[in-house]
Design an enzyme around this catalytic site. Structure first.
Site, PDB file in Angstrom:
ATOM      1  CG  LEU A 159      -1.892  -1.109   1.386  1.00 17.78           C
ATOM      2  CD1 LEU A 159      -2.791  -1.057   2.325  1.00 17.78           C
ATOM      3  CD2 LEU A 159      -2.968  -1.262  -0.111  1.00 17.78           C
ATOM      4  CB  SER A 209       8.740  -0.357 -18.784  1.00 14.30           C
ATOM      5  OG  SER A 209       8.599   0.871 -19.402  1.00 14.30           O
ATOM      6  CE1 TYR A 216       9.543   1.503 -13.219  1.00 16.16           C
ATOM      7  CE2 TYR A 216      10.030   2.687 -15.059  1.00 16.16           C
ATOM      8  CZ  TYR A 216       9.021   1.804 -14.615  1.00 16.16           C
ATOM      9  OH  TYR A 216       8.095   1.186 -15.065  1.00 16.16           O
ATOM     10  CE  LYS A 223       9.016  -2.023 -14.011  1.00 15.76           C
ATOM     11  NZ  LYS A 223       8.440  -2.855 -13.323  1.00 15.76           N
ATOM     12  NE  ARG A 249       9.334  13.888 -18.960  1.00 18.25           N
ATOM     13  CZ  ARG A 249       8.296  13.212 -18.818  1.00 18.25           C
ATOM     14  NH1 ARG A 249       7.636  13.502 -17.857  1.00 18.25           N
ATOM     15  NH2 ARG A 249       7.812  12.463 -19.567  1.00 18.25           N
TER      16      ARG A 249
HETATM   17  P1  NAD Z   1       1.135   1.507  -9.250  1.00 16.14           P
HETATM   18  O1  NAD Z   1       2.052   2.332  -8.452  1.00 16.14           O
HETATM   19  O2  NAD Z   1      -0.260   2.093  -9.362  1.00 16.14           O
HETATM   20  O3  NAD Z   1       1.104  -0.280  -8.643  1.00 16.14           O
HETATM   21  C1  NAD Z   1       2.209  -0.902  -8.030  1.00 16.14           C
HETATM   22  C2  NAD Z   1       1.869  -1.399  -6.749  1.00 16.14           C
HETATM   23  O4  NAD Z   1       2.849  -1.998  -6.184  1.00 16.14           O
HETATM   24  C3  NAD Z   1       1.206  -0.049  -5.962  1.00 16.14           C
HETATM   25  O5  NAD Z   1       0.073  -0.546  -5.143  1.00 16.14           O
HETATM   26  C4  NAD Z   1       2.305  -0.406  -4.462  1.00 16.14           C
HETATM   27  O6  NAD Z   1       1.635   0.011  -3.360  1.00 16.14           O
HETATM   28  C5  NAD Z   1       2.722  -1.689  -4.864  1.00 16.14           C
HETATM   29  N1  NAD Z   1       3.987  -1.911  -4.281  1.00 16.14           N
HETATM   30  C6  NAD Z   1       5.417  -1.238  -4.488  1.00 16.14           C
HETATM   31  N2  NAD Z   1       6.546  -1.696  -3.951  1.00 16.14           N
HETATM   32  C7  NAD Z   1       6.068  -2.861  -3.379  1.00 16.14           C
HETATM   33  C8  NAD Z   1       6.336  -3.726  -2.435  1.00 16.14           C
HETATM   34  N3  NAD Z   1       7.851  -3.670  -2.128  1.00 16.14           N
HETATM   35  N4  NAD Z   1       5.667  -4.773  -1.696  1.00 16.14           N
HETATM   36  C9  NAD Z   1       4.369  -4.865  -2.168  1.00 16.14           C
HETATM   37  N5  NAD Z   1       3.982  -3.824  -2.806  1.00 16.14           N
HETATM   38  C10 NAD Z   1       4.651  -2.898  -3.360  1.00 16.14           C
HETATM   39  O7  NAD Z   1       1.762   1.390 -10.565  1.00 16.14           O
HETATM   40  P2  NAD Z   1       1.184   0.842 -12.055  1.00 16.14           P
HETATM   41  O8  NAD Z   1       1.062   1.909 -12.922  1.00 16.14           O
HETATM   42  O9  NAD Z   1       0.064   0.058 -11.543  1.00 16.14           O
HETATM   43  O10 NAD Z   1       2.386  -0.163 -12.487  1.00 16.14           O
HETATM   44  C11 NAD Z   1       2.435  -1.531 -12.254  1.00 16.14           C
HETATM   45  C12 NAD Z   1       3.689  -2.135 -12.590  1.00 16.14           C
HETATM   46  O11 NAD Z   1       3.810  -1.855 -14.244  1.00 16.14           O
HETATM   47  C13 NAD Z   1       5.021  -1.620 -12.042  1.00 16.14           C
HETATM   48  O12 NAD Z   1       5.918  -2.735 -12.031  1.00 16.14           O
HETATM   49  C14 NAD Z   1       5.225  -0.447 -13.133  1.00 16.14           C
HETATM   50  O13 NAD Z   1       6.675  -0.534 -13.243  1.00 16.14           O
HETATM   51  C15 NAD Z   1       5.018  -1.270 -14.330  1.00 16.14           C
HETATM   52  N6  NAD Z   1       4.861  -0.321 -15.370  1.00 16.14           N
HETATM   53  C16 NAD Z   1       4.041   0.522 -15.438  1.00 16.14           C
HETATM   54  C17 NAD Z   1       3.708   1.537 -16.467  1.00 16.14           C
HETATM   55  C18 NAD Z   1       2.904   2.568 -16.333  1.00 16.14           C
HETATM   56  O14 NAD Z   1       3.046   3.751 -16.956  1.00 16.14           O
HETATM   57  N7  NAD Z   1       2.036   2.747 -15.336  1.00 16.14           N
HETATM   58  C19 NAD Z   1       4.479   1.329 -17.654  1.00 16.14           C
HETATM   59  C20 NAD Z   1       5.318   0.331 -17.688  1.00 16.14           C
HETATM   60  C21 NAD Z   1       5.310  -0.746 -16.678  1.00 16.14           C
HETATM   61  C1  UD1 Z   2       7.485   7.844 -18.784  1.00 14.89           C
HETATM   62  C2  UD1 Z   2       8.674   7.292 -18.372  1.00 14.89           C
HETATM   63  C3  UD1 Z   2       8.988   5.994 -18.802  1.00 14.89           C
HETATM   64  C4  UD1 Z   2       7.811   5.070 -18.228  1.00 14.89           C
HETATM   65  C5  UD1 Z   2       6.525   5.566 -18.797  1.00 14.89           C
HETATM   66  C6  UD1 Z   2       5.311   4.637 -18.337  1.00 14.89           C
HETATM   67  C7  UD1 Z   2      10.131   9.354 -18.146  1.00 14.89           C
HETATM   68  C8  UD1 Z   2      11.105  10.257 -18.781  1.00 14.89           C
HETATM   69  N1  UD1 Z   2       9.649   8.317 -18.635  1.00 14.89           N
HETATM   70  O1  UD1 Z   2       7.584   7.802 -20.260  1.00 14.89           O
HETATM   71  O2  UD1 Z   2       9.983   5.226 -18.205  1.00 14.89           O
HETATM   72  O3  UD1 Z   2       8.092   3.565 -18.870  1.00 14.89           O
HETATM   73  O4  UD1 Z   2       6.268   6.941 -18.442  1.00 14.89           O
HETATM   74  O5  UD1 Z   2       4.303   5.496 -18.578  1.00 14.89           O
HETATM   75  O6  UD1 Z   2       9.267  10.008 -17.349  1.00 14.89           O
HETATM   76  N2  UD1 Z   2       4.511  15.430 -21.330  1.00 14.89           N
HETATM   77  C9  UD1 Z   2       4.362  16.654 -21.502  1.00 14.89           C
HETATM   78  N3  UD1 Z   2       3.878  17.296 -20.430  1.00 14.89           N
HETATM   79  C10 UD1 Z   2       3.925  16.684 -19.040  1.00 14.89           C
HETATM   80  C11 UD1 Z   2       3.904  15.470 -19.222  1.00 14.89           C
HETATM   81  C12 UD1 Z   2       4.483  14.592 -20.315  1.00 14.89           C
HETATM   82  O7  UD1 Z   2       4.682  17.443 -22.669  1.00 14.89           O
HETATM   83  O8  UD1 Z   2       3.470  17.300 -18.137  1.00 14.89           O
HETATM   84  C13 UD1 Z   2       5.201  14.623 -22.840  1.00 14.89           C
HETATM   85  C14 UD1 Z   2       6.351  14.004 -22.588  1.00 14.89           C
HETATM   86  O9  UD1 Z   2       7.686  15.010 -23.123  1.00 14.89           O
HETATM   87  C15 UD1 Z   2       6.052  12.828 -23.397  1.00 14.89           C
HETATM   88  C16 UD1 Z   2       4.820  12.576 -23.392  1.00 14.89           C
HETATM   89  O10 UD1 Z   2       4.008  13.689 -22.889  1.00 14.89           O
HETATM   90  O11 UD1 Z   2       6.505  13.181 -24.876  1.00 14.89           O
HETATM   91  C17 UD1 Z   2       4.302  11.480 -22.497  1.00 14.89           C
HETATM   92  O12 UD1 Z   2       5.054  11.708 -21.388  1.00 14.89           O
HETATM   93  P1  UD1 Z   2       4.732  10.731 -20.244  1.00 14.89           P
HETATM   94  O13 UD1 Z   2       3.274  10.421 -19.970  1.00 14.89           O
HETATM   95  O14 UD1 Z   2       5.582  11.014 -18.914  1.00 14.89           O
HETATM   96  O15 UD1 Z   2       5.290   9.107 -20.673  1.00 14.89           O
HETATM   97  P2  UD1 Z   2       6.639   8.930 -21.073  1.00 14.89           P
HETATM   98  O16 UD1 Z   2       7.814   9.810 -21.120  1.00 14.89           O
HETATM   99  O17 UD1 Z   2       6.626   8.115 -22.710  1.00 14.89           O
END
Ligand code: NAD
Ligand code: UD1
Length: 333
Positions: free
Chosen positions: A32, A123, A148, A152, A291
């Protein structure tokens, strides 16, 4: 029974809904640190089914083993992890400990309880600056720009080596592109703490007046309108991808890697325009500097997931913008 780590998080909660709707029984754990236990009630409101749950940190091997010994776990879907890119730069040790030590602790327990099947949340960040787009799974992994991303990258390697040493294990690595949207019920979605890092949650917070305007990070990229291009994918499509990945596990796939994206790239301005159009709301924005660490273009070739898993993303960018806004509105009532 399926063990879901990070069960109350954004992507896991939507995945549990799809799994339950497909007849799977779930046991969930989460510490959590980035989600709320109230998510479980909302999942139950959607599916009508209960989830076995415990508040456990995956690094706590004893607690994990103790809890899991009460269940017959066939497959683990491993979502738990920290995911804020900027924070990972400031707190690298915390990220390596949580994500990597956490995964190692989990792998040890899974081995002890005889669970041989794993699906892992990776990711598109592992491709670094992609060698080509659209990105296939054969695209070489790149240099990650932040801790981060390295977690992965490294966890993928740990899983590859683990499967190689244990050929009876089945491990599916899913490389997500940019998950956005929310369940159409508006009951679950993404609710980041503090200032959102990602584009869609920032837009919804501008739309509801919580933030004054969006900062668009650069309009001088080599893309059609100069702003960054990404493969946004509806979280419900992503969640269904995990149900499809279960079929690969059933077929004893060994090690498999899949991109989960739509195959379409949209620019920041495309997202703003679509959000404004479908929700009939203005998003004030200002173009600012790039960024650090951002790339120009990133979108998937999702053909392998279609061919092997029969999975294709079905939701449009319109749906993503509508459902993200619907969820934000529900948060505000
Ligand atoms: P999220 O933060 O909503 O979910 C991750 C959950 O893991 C959270 O509920 C957190 O409380 C729990 N958690 C973290 N560390 C923990 C630990 N040590 N023990 C137990 N629980 C723990 O994130 P999400 O967006 O749902 O992402 C889920 C997974 O997908 C993550 O591994 C994330 O890196 C990966 N991922 C997410 C994205 C994205 O953009 N959301 C993109 C690519 C990969
Ligand atoms: C980000 C993470 C990436 C992760 C992914 C998951 C960074 C550098 N990378 O990617 O590691 O796997 O999220 O979803 O953070 N943007 C704006 N204004 C904002 C926010 C974003 O212009 O306030 C633009 C960014 O420049 C980008 C696009 O929107 O071109 C998407 O950004 P974002 O949602 O942060 O995702 P990623 O950068 O692709």
């Amino acid at each position: 029974m399926i063990l879901v780590t990070g069960a109350t998080g954004f992507i896991a909660s939507h995945t549990i809904v799809e799994l339950q709707n497909n007849g799977f029984d779930i046991v969930g754990i989460d510490n959590l640190c980035n989600s709320s236990v109230s998510v479980l009630d909302n999942i139950q409101k959607i599916t009508g089914k209960k989830i076995e749950f415990s508040n456990i940190d995956i690094r706590d091997k004893d607690a994990l083993k103790n809890f899991l010994s009460g269940y017959k776990i066939d497959t683990c879907i491993h979502f738990a992890g920290l995911k804020a890119v900027g924070e990972s730069v400031a707190k690298p040790v915390e990220y390596y400990d949580n994500n990597i030590s956490g995964t190692i602790s989990l792998l040890k327990v899974l081995n002890e309880i005889g669970c041989k099947n794993i699906i892992f949340s990776s990711s598109a960040t592992v491709y670094g600056i992609p060698a080509f787009v659209p990105i296939t799974e054969e695209c070489p992994k790149g240099i990650c720009t932040n801790p981060y991303g390295w977690t992965k990258h490294m966890i993928e390697q740990i899983l590859v080596d683990t499967q190689k040493a244990n050929p009876d294990m089945n491990i599916v690595i899913l490389r997500y592109f940019n998950p956005v949207g929310a369940h159409p019920s508006g009951l679950i979605g993404e609710n980041p703490n503090g200032i959102p890092n990602n584009l869609m949650p920032y837009i919804t917070q501008v739309a509801c007046g919580k933030r004054e305007k969006l900062f668009v990070y650069g309009n001088d990229y080599d893309t059609p309108d100069g702003t960054g291009v990404r493969d946004y994918i509806h979280v419900v499509d992503l969640a269904r991808g995990h149900v499809c990945a279960m079929s690969a596990i059933d077929k004893k796939c060994g090690l498999e890697i899949f991109n989960l994206g739509t195959g379409h790239g949209y620019s920041v301005l495309d997202v703003i325009n679509t959000f404004e159009k479908v929700n009939n709301i203005k998003i004030p924005y200002e173009i600012t500097a790039r960024r650090p660490g951002d790339i120009a273009m990133c979108y998937a070739n999702p053909e392998k997931a279609k061919r092997v898993l029969g999975w294709v993303a079905e939701h449009s960018l319109d749906d993503m913008c509508r459902d993200s806004w619907n969820y934000q509105n529900n948060l505000n009532v």
